[in-house]
Design a protein around this motif. Structure first.
Motif, mmCIF file in Angstrom:
data_model
loop_
_atom_site.group_PDB
_atom_site.id
_atom_site.type_symbol
_atom_site.label_atom_id
_atom_site.label_comp_id
_atom_site.label_asym_id
_atom_site.label_seq_id
_atom_site.Cartn_x
_atom_site.Cartn_y
_atom_site.Cartn_z
ATOM 1 N N PHE B 39 0.838 -1.199 0.000
ATOM 2 C CA PHE B 39 0.000 0.000 0.000
ATOM 3 C C PHE B 39 0.878 1.256 0.000
ATOM 4 C CE2 PHE B 39 -1.817 3.325 2.735
ATOM 5 C CZ PHE B 39 -2.978 3.643 2.045
ATOM 6 N N PHE B 40 1.848 1.271 0.885
ATOM 7 C CA PHE B 40 2.728 2.447 0.955
ATOM 8 C C PHE B 40 3.610 2.583 -0.286
ATOM 9 C CE2 PHE B 40 2.036 2.066 5.658
ATOM 10 C CZ PHE B 40 1.334 3.257 5.774
ATOM 11 N N ILE B 41 3.967 1.455 -0.871
ATOM 12 C CA ILE B 41 4.846 1.533 -2.061
ATOM 13 C C ILE B 41 4.069 2.052 -3.275
ATOM 14 C CG2 ILE B 41 6.159 0.145 -3.740
ATOM 15 C CD1 ILE B 41 6.979 -1.695 -1.430
ATOM 16 N N PHE B 42 2.887 1.500 -3.506
ATOM 17 C CA PHE B 42 2.203 1.777 -4.792
ATOM 18 C C PHE B 42 1.063 2.787 -4.712
ATOM 19 C CE2 PHE B 42 3.988 -2.538 -5.384
ATOM 20 C CZ PHE B 42 4.849 -2.240 -6.419
ATOM 21 N N ILE B 43 0.368 2.838 -3.591
ATOM 22 C CA ILE B 43 -0.833 3.690 -3.554
ATOM 23 C C ILE B 43 -0.484 5.126 -3.165
ATOM 24 C CG2 ILE B 43 -3.170 3.943 -2.597
ATOM 25 C CD1 ILE B 43 -2.816 1.337 -4.167
ATOM 26 N N MET B 44 0.449 5.252 -2.206
ATOM 27 C CA MET B 44 0.766 6.606 -1.719
ATOM 28 C C MET B 44 1.918 7.206 -2.523
ATOM 29 S SD MET B 44 1.329 7.756 2.195
ATOM 30 C CE MET B 44 3.024 7.316 2.210
ATOM 31 N N LYS B 45 1.643 8.373 -3.094
ATOM 32 C CA LYS B 45 2.693 9.058 -3.875
ATOM 33 C C LYS B 45 3.043 10.360 -3.166
ATOM 34 C CE LYS B 45 1.832 7.209 -8.467
ATOM 35 N NZ LYS B 45 1.059 6.054 -8.026
ATOM 36 N N ILE B 46 4.335 10.553 -2.951
ATOM 37 C CA ILE B 46 4.778 11.761 -2.233
ATOM 38 C C ILE B 46 5.815 12.498 -3.074
ATOM 39 C CG2 ILE B 46 5.898 12.622 -0.125
ATOM 40 C CD1 ILE B 46 5.027 9.994 1.247
ATOM 41 N N ASP B 47 5.614 13.821 -3.229
ATOM 42 C CA ASP B 47 6.639 14.660 -3.873
ATOM 43 C C ASP B 47 7.206 15.591 -2.820
ATOM 44 O OD1 ASP B 47 6.186 13.614 -6.396
ATOM 45 O OD2 ASP B 47 4.432 14.918 -6.662
ATOM 46 N N VAL B 48 8.505 15.529 -2.635
ATOM 47 C CA VAL B 48 9.139 16.371 -1.612
ATOM 48 C C VAL B 48 9.955 17.454 -2.301
ATOM 49 C CG1 VAL B 48 10.718 16.381 0.351
ATOM 50 C CG2 VAL B 48 9.268 14.394 -0.066
ATOM 51 N N VAL B 49 9.735 18.694 -1.840
ATOM 52 C CA VAL B 49 10.528 19.808 -2.373
ATOM 53 C C VAL B 49 11.130 20.567 -1.203
ATOM 54 C CG1 VAL B 49 10.460 21.955 -3.701
ATOM 55 C CG2 VAL B 49 9.029 20.026 -4.370
ATOM 56 N N GLN B 50 12.448 20.590 -1.142
ATOM 57 C CA GLN B 50 13.191 21.336 -0.121
ATOM 58 C C GLN B 50 12.675 21.071 1.289
ATOM 59 O OE1 GLN B 50 12.969 25.376 -1.519
ATOM 60 N NE2 GLN B 50 14.828 25.124 -2.732
ATOM 61 N N GLY B 51 12.609 19.806 1.676
ATOM 62 C CA GLY B 51 12.261 19.452 3.057
ATOM 63 C C GLY B 51 10.791 19.517 3.380
ATOM 64 N N ALA B 52 9.971 19.914 2.445
ATOM 65 C CA ALA B 52 8.531 19.923 2.712
ATOM 66 C C ALA B 52 7.843 19.122 1.612
ATOM 67 C CB ALA B 52 8.002 21.350 2.720
#
Lengths: 307, 278
Positions: B39-52
């Protein structure tokens, strides 16, 4: 003389947790089992046979007395190292295969991995289960479980084998196979202690026996001594009526069998006198044999005497 | 430990694993853990920019502008809390049968006939049971920690430490299962008593409030004794949460007193086992 098993005044009293009622399952058993012999422990149900075996293996703790295995206190874990044991009503974990079961119990007996790997196929073949090693025990029949159980007891090449009803549930061929294995072990000097209610099996296989009744040793000795010397059987084809009546009066028992008349005499002298009388009247003697009691006769007599 | 002794321990541990596999306990936990990791690998997508976090997307819903550290710690905290509550109940429930199974007639005699001390048999089984659950917890925690680390670049060690505490509390509760198993040879009784302790724990943890509510000194003393004597599942859970969130941990008392409880209960179990007739 050195002994594989020695007990002295062994007592086991079970006390009910709630009522405090006591049961003396084993009541002062003193017994010695010679090294290299085949020993049968007999007794009616509830006589204390299984409890006695459990005391030897420290599955139960003696209330009084002592037991030694090859001179070592039976309570020590090391005393159990030379023992191979097959319990009655065993419940081997059904999630194990024959192979993994043998591996597990052999590891507990202290065998290293290499020795186990060599020994497992050998023993599976010996007990006729070479093709069943990778099958789960849940799929085994009762007779197969008994045979794999025997293999388990033999894994670490024990010098004392304690078997509780070893042929229980095994078909006649399997029984013969088990007897052959045990005979081979006997030749190698392994002491075999069998706890069984199958008197015929014990008589066929054991050299020494003890009969336990109500927790005590009721009779003990060599099988051949206990079953020998009961009397003489004289078989005759035809006996004149008057002589028959005379012989009937002297004999302890008379039976008509296969057209012959059989007289049973209690002593050699009586048997010889009967032969003289018969030959004086030209009677044909069919057979004269020394009779023996079966172990069953001995067992029943012993238990009934103690009732 | 001698080679022979080690061999026996390994055999007992492996046998426990085999039984856990056969009872599907291990695979059920492993399946649930794997589902969560996927679930965490495929369903949740996170984009991080400069620590946030620039965006976080879950089932197509997107939110923006969160502190990445805070988010990761919150997710770690939620998983740790789940493992401490529902996970612990499941672990005790699933593995409670593994200990009493050893005492089954026909099985125990054979084990006792081997040249192994009785305590060794029970400890081997206990270690095996702890390792079955530990393997699953470490697998889940380590995998989730790695997934979040890769996706966000946040590698806080608190979550890993919390898994050690989860296994620790399970090991303590398992001593109760051992004692009950030896006494009653019943998985049901063992589970009920362990559950009772778990349910009591959050209540007893409110001892300062409860003390004010209780009228007699005697009842206050009873409550204090119960609090200090029983394992502090709830308090250790709080410590785990603090570790995950990076907050100060507070005292060690809940840990050492729970460990002491485990040692005493396990010793009692071993003593009774050594005295019993089978």
């Amino acid at each position: 003389m050195s002994f594989a098993i020695e007990t002295e005044g062994l007592v086991k009293i079970f006390r009910s947790r709630w009522s405090g009622k006591e049961v003396r399952a084993v009541d002062g058993i003193t017994l010695s089992v010679e090294q290299g012999t085949t020993f049968g422990l007999l007794g009616p149900n509830g006589a204390g046979k299984t409890t006695f075996v459990k005391l030897l293996l420290s599955c139960a703790h003696a209330t009084q007395g002592r037991a030694t295995i090859f001179g070592r206190d039976a309570r020590e874990a090391e005393a159990r190292r030379p023992i191979g044991y097959l319990p009655e009503n065993h419940r081997f974990p059904t999630y194990l295969t024959g192979r993994s079961m043998l591996d597990f119990y052999a590891a507990l007996s202290g065998m290293d991995g290499a020795a186990r790997r060599t020994r497992i196929p050998e023993l599976l073949a010996t007990v006729g289960l070479a093709d069943w090693g990778n099958v789960r025990l849940g799929k085994y029949s009762k007779g197969m479980l008994q045979r794999v159980g025997l293999a388990q007891a033999l894994m670490h090449s024990p010098t004392l084998l304690i078997l509780d009803e070893p042929t229980d549930g095994v078909d006649p061929i399997g029984r013969r196979q088990i007897r052959d294995i045990l005979h081979a072990l006997e030749q190698q000097g392994v002491t075999i202690f069998v706890n069984s209610h199958l008197l015929g099996e014990v008589e066929l296989f054991c050299r020494d026996v003890a009969i336990i009744h109500r927790g005590k040793v009721a009779l003990e000795g060599k099988v051949k001594d206990l079953t020998a010397g009961a009397g003489y059987r004289l078989a005759v084809d035809y006996v004149p009526e008057r002589l028959e009546q005379e012989l009937r009066a002297r004999a302890t028992a008379v039976a008509q069998r296969n057209g012959s008349l059989e007289f049973l005499f209690g002593s050699r002298e009586e048997a010889n006198q009967a032969v003289d009388l018969l030959r004086a009247q030209y009677c044909e003697i069919e057979a004269l044999t020394r009779t023996t009691s079966t172990l069953e006769d001995v067992f029943v007599r012993t238990v009934e005497d103690r009732q | 430990m001698s080679t022979r002794s080690l061999r026996v321990t390994v055999a007992l541990v492996l046998d426990t694993f085999r039984e856990a596999f056969a009872r599907k306990i291990f695979w059920a936990f492993f399946g649930c853990s794997t589902a969560l990791i996927l679930f965490f690998i495929f369903i949740m997508k996170i984009d991080v920019v400069q620590g946030a976090i620039a965006t976080i997307s879950l089932f197509g819903n997107t939110s923006r502008g969160q502190d990445v550290q805070k988010l990761v710690r919150q997710v770690h905290g939620a998983i740790a809390a789940f493992l401490f509550t529902a996970g612990m109940f499941l672990a005790v429930f699933a593995s409670a049968g593994l200990i009493p199974a050893v005492f089954e007639p026909g099985r125990i005699e054979l084990l006792l006939s081997k040249p192994v001390e009785r305590y060794h048999i029970l400890i081997g089984r206990y270690i095996g049971n702890v390792l079955v659950i530990a393997a699953n917890i470490f697998y889940l925690v380590f995998a989730v920690w790695t997934v979040f680390g890769i996706k966000t670049g946040v590698w806080t060690p608190g979550f890993l430490w919390s898994s050690v505490l989860i296994v620790f509390i399970f090991a303590v509760l398992l001593t109760v299962v051992v004692l009950m198993g030896v006494l009653w040879e019943s998985a049901v009784v063992a589970t009920m008593v362990a559950f009772g302790i778990m349910i009591m724990s959050p209540i007893l943890a409110q001892q300062t409030i409860l003390e004010r509510l209780l009228t007699s000194e005697w009842s206050r003393n009873v409550m204090r004794v119960m609090y200090y004597a029983l394992p502090k599942v709830f308090d250790v859970g709080r410590i785990a949460r603090s570790l995950v969130l990076g907050d100060p941990m507070g005292g060690w008392m809940p840990i050492w007193s729970s460990a002491l409880f485990g040692v005493v209960i396990l010793s009692a179990g071993l003593y009774i086992f050594s005295r019993r007739n089978y």
